[in-house]
Design a protein around this motif. Structure first.
Motif, PDB file in Angstrom:
ATOM      1  N   VAL A   1      60.408  71.152 111.130  1.00 22.28           N
ATOM      2  CA  VAL A   1      59.179  72.074 110.430  1.00 22.28           C
ATOM      3  C   VAL A   1      59.801  73.229 110.026  1.00 22.28           C
ATOM      4  CG1 VAL A   1      58.761  73.152 112.640  1.00 22.28           C
ATOM      5  CG2 VAL A   1      57.228  73.067 111.036  1.00 22.28           C
ATOM      6  N   ARG A   2      59.367  73.854 108.773  1.00 27.77           N
ATOM      7  CA  ARG A   2      59.871  75.032 108.273  1.00 27.77           C
ATOM      8  C   ARG A   2      58.662  75.892 107.975  1.00 27.77           C
ATOM      9  NH1 ARG A   2      63.331  74.263 103.608  1.00 27.77           N
ATOM     10  NH2 ARG A   2      62.060  72.382 103.255  1.00 27.77           N
ATOM     11  N   TRP A   3      58.849  77.076 107.927  1.00 28.28           N
ATOM     12  CA  TRP A   3      57.719  77.964 107.619  1.00 28.28           C
ATOM     13  C   TRP A   3      58.112  78.710 106.195  1.00 28.28           C
ATOM     14  CZ3 TRP A   3      52.831  78.250 109.261  1.00 28.28           C
ATOM     15  CH2 TRP A   3      52.445  77.541 110.523  1.00 28.28           C
ATOM     16  N   MET A   4      57.250  78.706 105.263  1.00 30.47           N
ATOM     17  CA  MET A   4      57.592  79.233 103.740  1.00 30.47           C
ATOM     18  C   MET A   4      56.584  80.448 103.460  1.00 30.47           C
ATOM     19  SD  MET A   4      60.081  77.122 102.994  1.00 30.47           S
ATOM     20  CE  MET A   4      60.368  77.151 101.324  1.00 30.47           C
ATOM     21  N   LYS A   5      57.090  81.205 102.661  1.00 29.24           N
ATOM     22  CA  LYS A   5      56.179  82.107 102.188  1.00 29.24           C
ATOM     23  C   LYS A   5      56.568  82.511 100.734  1.00 29.24           C
ATOM     24  CE  LYS A   5      54.549  86.825 101.927  1.00 29.24           C
ATOM     25  NZ  LYS A   5      55.048  88.312 102.352  1.00 29.24           N
ATOM     26  N   ASP A   6      55.564  81.981  99.887  1.00 29.36           N
ATOM     27  CA  ASP A   6      55.862  82.157  98.378  1.00 29.36           C
ATOM     28  C   ASP A   6      57.232  81.504  98.113  1.00 29.36           C
ATOM     29  OD1 ASP A   6      53.610  83.891  98.138  1.00 29.36           O
ATOM     30  OD2 ASP A   6      54.800  85.646  98.364  1.00 29.36           O
TER      31      ASP A   6
ATOM     32  N   VAL B   1      55.943  73.311 106.534  1.00 27.64           N
ATOM     33  CA  VAL B   1      56.458  71.942 105.915  1.00 27.64           C
ATOM     34  C   VAL B   1      57.181  71.204 106.995  1.00 27.64           C
ATOM     35  CG1 VAL B   1      58.203  71.201 104.326  1.00 27.64           C
ATOM     36  CG2 VAL B   1      56.936  73.354 103.545  1.00 27.64           C
ATOM     37  N   PHE B   2      56.781  69.816 107.156  1.00 23.53           N
ATOM     38  CA  PHE B   2      57.376  68.766 108.050  1.00 23.53           C
ATOM     39  C   PHE B   2      58.067  67.614 107.329  1.00 23.53           C
ATOM     40  CE2 PHE B   2      54.064  70.719 110.635  1.00 23.53           C
ATOM     41  CZ  PHE B   2      54.286  70.751 111.696  1.00 23.53           C
ATOM     42  N   GLU B   3      59.267  67.679 107.727  1.00 24.82           N
ATOM     43  CA  GLU B   3      59.878  66.645 106.753  1.00 24.82           C
ATOM     44  C   GLU B   3      60.883  65.785 107.739  1.00 24.82           C
ATOM     45  OE1 GLU B   3      63.182  66.777 102.757  1.00 24.82           O
ATOM     46  OE2 GLU B   3      62.457  68.821 104.053  1.00 24.82           O
TER      47      GLU B   3
END
Length: 1306
Positions: free
Chosen positions: A541-546, A615-617
């Motif tokens: 899992v990753r957190w994204m902003k813009d 985002v899950f990958e």
């Protein structure tokens, strides 16, 4: 009675006999043989026929004289004795003189054209005593020739006659036939007419051929009535009909490739043209076209093709073309062959090709190493491994080049009966995705023959799940995961089992998603968002902003991830994992808006707005959940500068840019008064909404006036608050100081700088200049630091002002160099030295001025490639390694490696420091004592005997500060011979030195001989000039030459400078007046702006630092005078500005003190000023060398070419014009005449008590120490040779010309 009568008859007979005898004797002795003489005349002319004979004829006998005429009409006498029988004939009859001439007057063809005979006959007997014949021709021009037939038409090979005739000519004309292009006449049958009334003809018999068609034949007529070069001619052009000539092509034989287009061409040459063209093959009609085209020609169309043509002359023409159809190899071989193991197999392939194949080979598919040449394949004792597909390949060449090669092949499948071998399943690590399909393929090696059957089953069950080579699962589930087996079998036997593990993965699947839209207020607390997903394998899992990953507290994300508040932490995350059935992992992650970078730790910021996603990958797929977060907050100012600049009457635009949510309202005011665009047309407002909650309001001032300058207020307000920003409108001015630049090395010679621009003063085309200097390097040698003016990081000033370098840079005060970036930001500074540290600062320029420099920043360039040693030698006996390197400012260490004689492996042997030298010798440790293979220098004794391996040595250079940065190895040259050869001169060098010495000796010998001959010539010339001195005119003006000097004094300007100290001011400078005084031109009053030595105008030849010895304006002891004119005169301003200021390449720089100004040195060279070559002048920035005005004895050129204040150096052409004018003035009326090259020079009487002259006894020279008014010092005649004038300092026009030549040679 009868007897006397016979006696009388007898006596009479006797007398007659004697008379006849007498006449015969006279005839024999006096007569001449009649000969015919040709005589020509013309109609109406007079002609004389001279008949001459011996006078004895008339004296000794009775003779008869007459003239006989024979022409085409009659045969008659025209004169007898002295009587002519025609009134047009007259006689000159004087037989006593032997003359009987016929004079014909008014000759005519009808009467006189013919034969005339002068005859003298004996009277009674009629015997011819004299006969003389004349062929008189009355000349008449023939008529023009006529050729028949006029337009002859002939047939090839058939006879033809051409006739040429002409009448009216006298004599009969000559007629000849010629063919154009042939100089010799042709053989023809000529028939003369005999008179001018009958034609003369010439018949030319021909047998025409094809080449005679169009030939021109000429009939040429001439007789004596025509001039020598005159002739008449007639021409006929032969028209020959010839049989057909047939040519086929385009080449024969014609070779074309099968399936291509064959074009058969037939060309016919016939006259008259052929009725038609006929192509035939094997007697069969093919085509009637001149070009017969065969499209997609086949092999059956090859053969002979005949083209025939007929034009009706009775002989048709034909030609045969052979068509050769080329084709690549066609290979035929049996398709398959079955054999038992151990059998011998033979197979043959048949090849058909045109041209024949150049090679026939057999190959085996899948076995590149197998190859057999020839058309027959032979295999002995075949095995299962030899089963497969065998290819017979043939190659032929249709044309030259790679594109002309053709090949053909055929395949034979050889099947050997055998059981299947080991089975193999592909893919060997199969992975199926849940819901997707997967296929497993089983194959055996060897495959087995007959073709095997395959059986599939799953681990834990013997039930077959499939048969055949492939097993397909159309929809995979997690329950399908497991181990699968495959086994092949046929009639011969069973193969080995193969197994594979099938894994089934699941893509990430959201268990809980983010809310699509979330709105919060700035300052809210405790905001967190959560999302969860499951998958197999475990999703990350990753957190994204813009679209950029968020840096969270405790994370190890990549460097350089910063928030809007800098490198601070604004977020943190938590994550929970759990594993369920079939290895499925559930991951739940929560993003908390909290961190040390937030006010009170967890309050929301306006910058938190944006698009967030979790985002899950995993290895299968990527899944994403998105949330749009909006933060309500009061307006925040975003405009970069709080000022704008416009000049009066320009349109002004004041921009107020804020970020706010909800949308704000804008209000403008000036000087405390609200601006209402509706009521004041001088202002207008335009508001625009941009992305990211950004809003822009632009106040437009239609025309700026002085009263518009001042502080403007922009108020933006929404429901969350208000913002009031002050923006100043001011006139345009210089730019403000840029921010601190950041420097990034891009390579060994390039550094990229980026900076925040300051306010540009309202001028958008602001340019930037980077000042930089080198402050050293850790690996730089002390010698280079001293050479370049710095020690460590302390820089010594070596220059005072900017000097342009070759690449357009400027070297400025303190050693700074300046680089023009134009408007580029970032800007790359190039041409730096590798591995050196530089300091940089940025300055802004516009048309209004420049800013201050920014703060400094340092950067070190990268290392490109270290040099290799130029040469390395190793002497095994002394164990000395010699290293030669090129000169460099970097400090190196040499890493020496040597091979172990026992193993041949490379091992470290020695590390040696190489600094400040180009040659280093190192003695390697004894390999029998110290083990060089030990990196730590451990000592061990060899217990095994050494081998015969030769020891090799190699060296590479590394940086002393970082030995990981190294160059390439250079292996040493082994043996003492290399050391010996390195210590002696090479043979070519030695030969060059010997040849140079021999040439030098010969040159010195020739120079001595020339000087000796020149000395003898001077003695003779001196004696001659002394003898002729009394006839030379006196000189009027009293212009003294430069004084004489004591022996050993080099600077002739020294004595003159002494004169300036105590002499009368009217005599300072001594020879003032320029070219008006016999060419002794010295500086008088200097032009304005050429201020030297603080305004004191002194002849440059007398300055302290001037090494010129040219104070006489023309001394040959130096080449000053000529070079001074070329350099345009000394004393000009150095920089070219009005006050001597330096003209900067891009801006105006204030005047600075000029180093070397007191010496008259030109400090700097700028591209915009003309350069002048000074052969003795110093280089730029060089102090203490020769004076800049060594050639100052010429006055500056006339002011018409340049203003005195410009300071620009004069062009060479003006200096040359001045030199020519000076020589003309010297030869002017004051010198005794314009053509007097020997006018004497008169010297002023000046006493020089402080200097003793070595020239006391010079004959004929005036005494410079006697009073000018003394009676004994009258004007004297001075006669000096050229060389004497050079030695004494005198200058005459003759010596000046030679001096110029001598200066040019020198």
């Amino acid at each position: 009675m009868d007897s006397p009568r016979p006696a009388r008859r007898s006596r009479a007979s006797t007398r007659e006999v004697w008379r006849l005898l007498f006449l015969v004797v006279v005839y024999l002795t006096t007569s001449t043989i009649a000969t015919e003489e040709a005589k020509d005349t013309r109609e109406g002319e007079d002609v004389t026929l001279e008949c001459r004979f011996r006078p004895q004829i008339a004296a000794q006998a009775e003779v008869t004289f007459f003239w006989l005429r024979i022409n085409r009409r009659n045969h008659d006498n025209v004169a007898i004795q002295k009587t002519p029988l025609n009134s047009n004939y007259k006689l000159d009859f004087r037989p006593e003189l032997g003359r009987y001439d016929l004079l014909i007057s008014n000759a005519s063809y009808e009467r006189d054209n013919g034969r005339f005979e002068c005859r003298v006959k004996a009277a009674g007997s009629g015997t011819d005593i004299h006969s003389q014949a004349f062929r008189l021709t009355v000349l008449t021009r023939p008529s023009p020739p006529r050729a028949a037939p006029a337009a002859p038409i002939a047939t090839e090979g058939k006879p033809l006659s051409l006739t040429c005739s002409s009448t009216g000519g006298s004599p009969d004309p000559e007629i000849r036939w010629y063919k154009d292009g042939v100089s010799q006449p042709l053989d023809a049958t000529v028939k003369s007419g005999g008179s001018r009334d009958a034609p003369t003809t010439a018949i030319l018999a021909l047998t025409p051929q094809k080449g005679d068609d169009g030939a021109v034949y000429r009939c040429v007529v001439w007789n004596r009535a025509m001039g020598e070069g005159e002739k008449m001619e007639a021409t006929v052009t032969l028209n020959v009909n010839y049989y057909p000539r047939v040519e086929v092509g385009p080449e024969n034989p014609l070779r074309v490739e099968v399936d291509s287009t064959a074009i058969l061409q037939c060309s016919v040459d016939a006259k008259p043209p052929a009725n038609g063209i006929r192509w035939s093959r094997n007697g069969r009609y093919v085509s009637s076209s001149a070009t017969h085209t065969l499209r997609r020609v086949s092999l059956t169309e090859a053969g002979a093709y005949t083209c025939s043509a007929d034009n009706g002359l009775g002989r048709p023409g034909d030609a045969t073309l052979s068509l050769d159809v080329l084709h690549g190899p066609t290979v035929t071989v049996e398709q398959s062959r079955e054999a038992e193991e151990g059998d011998a197999v033979t197979a043959r392939c048949e090849v058909s090709a045109n041209p024949p194949p150049v090679s026939v080979e057999w190959f085996r598919e899948g076995s590149p190493e197998f190859r057999q040449s020839g058309s027959t394949l032979r295999l002995t004792r075949v095995s299962a491994l030899e089963a497969g597909r065998y290819v017979c390949k043939a190659v032929n060449v249709l044309s030259t080049g790679s594109s002309g090669r053709r090949s053909g092949n055929a395949t034979l499948t050889l099947r050997v009966r055998h059981r299947p071998g080991k089975a193999r399943i592909t893919p060997d690590r199969p992975v199926a995705v849940e819901g997707g399909g997967v296929t497993l393929t089983c194959a055996a090696n060897p495959p087995g023959w007959p073709a095997p059957q395959f059986r599939w089953w799953r681990e834990g069950s013997e039930t077959a799940v499939a048969t055949g080579a492939m097993y397909t699962i159309t929809t995979a589930h997690l329950t399908n995961e497991g181990t699968y087996h495959c086994q092949p079998s046929n009639d011969v036997g069973v193969g080995t089992i193969a197994s594979v593990l099938l894994r089934v993965h699941q893509p990430p699947r959201f268990m809980s998603k983010l809310q699509p839209h979330v709105t919060r207020k700035a300052g809210d607390t405790n905001l967190s968002v959560t999302c969860a997903a499951q998958g197999k394998p475990r999703p990350i899992v990753r957190w994204m902003k813009d679209a950029e990953e968020i840096a969270v507290a405790g994370s190890t994300l990549g460097e350089g991830i910063e928030s809007e508040m800098g490198a601070v932490e604004l977020y943190k995350t938590t994550q929970e994992e759990s594993e369920g059935r079939a290895g499925i992992v559930t991951v739940q992650s929560t993003l908390y808006f909290t961190g040390p970078g937030r006010p009170q730790g967890d309050r929301l910021l306006p910058s938190d707005r944006g698009r967030y996603s979790c985002v899950f990958e995993n290895e299968v797929k990527r899944a994403e959940s998105v949330m749009q977060l909006r933060i309500e907050h009061p307006p925040i100012a975003l405009h970069q500068y709080n000022k704008v600049a416009y000049d009066i009457r320009e349109a002004g635009y004041i921009v107020c840019e804020v970020q706010a949510y909800p949308k704000p309202e804008f209000q403008w005011s000036f000087a405390g008064m609200s601006l209402d665009p509706k009521s004041n047309n001088h202002y207008s407002v335009n508001t625009t909404a941009l992305s990211g909650d950004i809003h822009r309001s632009v106040l437009h001032v239609s025309g700026v006036w002085e009263s518009d300058y001042g502080e403007y207020s922009c108020r933006a307000a929404n429901g969350m608050g208000a913002l009031k920003a002050s923006l100043r409108l001011q006139p345009k001015g210089p730019p403000e100081r840029p921010g601190v630049p950041s420097a990034t090395p891009l390579g060994p010679g390039t550094v990229s700088l980026r900076w925040t621009p300051g306010f540009d003063g309202g001028i958008h085309n602001t340019k930037y200049f980077i000042a930089y200097r080198k402050i050293g390097a850790n690996d730089e040698s002390p010698e280079c630091q001293h050479q370049f003016g710095y020690n460590g990081r302390s820089y010594n000033s070596i220059g005072a002002n900017a000097v342009p370098s070759m690449d357009g840079r400027d070297v400025m005060l303190g050693g700074w160099e300046e680089y023009d970036c134009q408007r580029n930001n970032p800007c790359n500074v190039t041409s730096l030295q590798q591995h050196h540290t530089y300091v940089f600062k940025v300055k802004a320029y516009n048309t209004k001025g420049n800013s201050n420099y920014s703060d400094e920043v340092t950067a070190t360039t990268k290392v490109d490639r270290l040099p290799e040693p130029q040469r390395v030698t190793y002497d095994p006996k002394s164990r000395i390694v010699t290293i030669n390197i090129a000169s460099s400012c970097l400090q190196f260490v040499g890493l020496i490696e040597a091979t172990d004689e026992r193993t041949g492996e490379w091992h470290h042997a020695e590390t040696v420091v190489i600094s400040g030298t180009t040659l280093r010798e190192v003695e390697l440790p004894d390999r029998d004592i110290e083990d060089i293979s030990a990196g730590l220098g451990s000592i061990m004794v060899h217990t095994t005997p050494p081998s015969n391996l030769e020891r090799h040595v190699r060296v590479r250079l590394c940086l002393q500060s970082n030995q990981d940065i190294c160059g390439e190895y250079v292996e040493a040259e082994i043996g003492p011979s290399y050391i010996k050869e390195a210590s002696i001169l090479p043979t070519p060098t030695l030969i060059a030195i010997i040849v140079s010495c021999v040439v030098f000796v010969l040159f010195v010998g020739l120079l001595l001989i020339f000087c000796r001959c020149k000395r003898n010539q001077k003695k003779v010339k001196k004696e001659y000039e002394m003898e002729s001195s009394t006839v030379r005119p006196n000189i009027v003006t009293q212009q003294p030459p430069p004084p004489y000097y004591p022996s050993g004094m080099e600077n002739k300007g020294l004595e003159q400078s002494m004169d300036l100290v105590g002499d009368d001011t009217s005599k300072n400078p001594v020879y003032n007046g320029g070219s008006g005084q016999n060419g002794y031109g010295y500086h008088g009053n200097p032009p304005a702006g050429n201020n030297i030595n603080g305004g004191e105008w002194v002849n440059m030849g007398y300055m302290d630092n001037s090494y010129s010895n040219s104070n006489n304006g023309g001394s040959v002891n130096s080449q000053d005078s000529l070079w001074q004119v070329k350099n345009g005169g000394g004393g000009s301003s150095i920089g070219g500005g009005p006050n001597g200021d330096i003209q900067h390449g891009h801006h105006i720089q204030a005047a600075q003190p000029m180093i070397g100004q007191q010496q008259g040195l030109p400090m700097h060279h700028h591209p915009e000023r003309p350069y002048a070559y000074d052969p003795l002048g110093p280089p730029p920035n060089h102090i203490g060398s020769y004076g800049g005005d060594d050639y100052g004895h010429y006055p500056p050129p006339p002011p018409s070419s340049a203003t005195p204040s410009s300071g620009a150096m004069q062009p060479m052409s003006q200096g040359e014009d001045y030199l020519n004018q000076r020589n003309r003035d010297y030869m002017g009326p004051n010198s005794g005449g314009p053509n007097d090259a020997y006018a004497p020079i008169h010297k002023q009487k000046k006493r020089m008590d402080h200097i003793d002259s070595p020239y006391h006894d010079v004959s004929g020279l005036p005494d410079p120490y006697l009073d000018q008014d003394s009676d004994e010092n009258k004007t004297q005649h001075v006669s000096l040779s050229f060389d004497e004038s050079l030695e004494s300092g005198y200058s005459t026009p003759n010596s000046r010309n030679r001096r110029v030549i001598r200066e040019i040679i020198v």
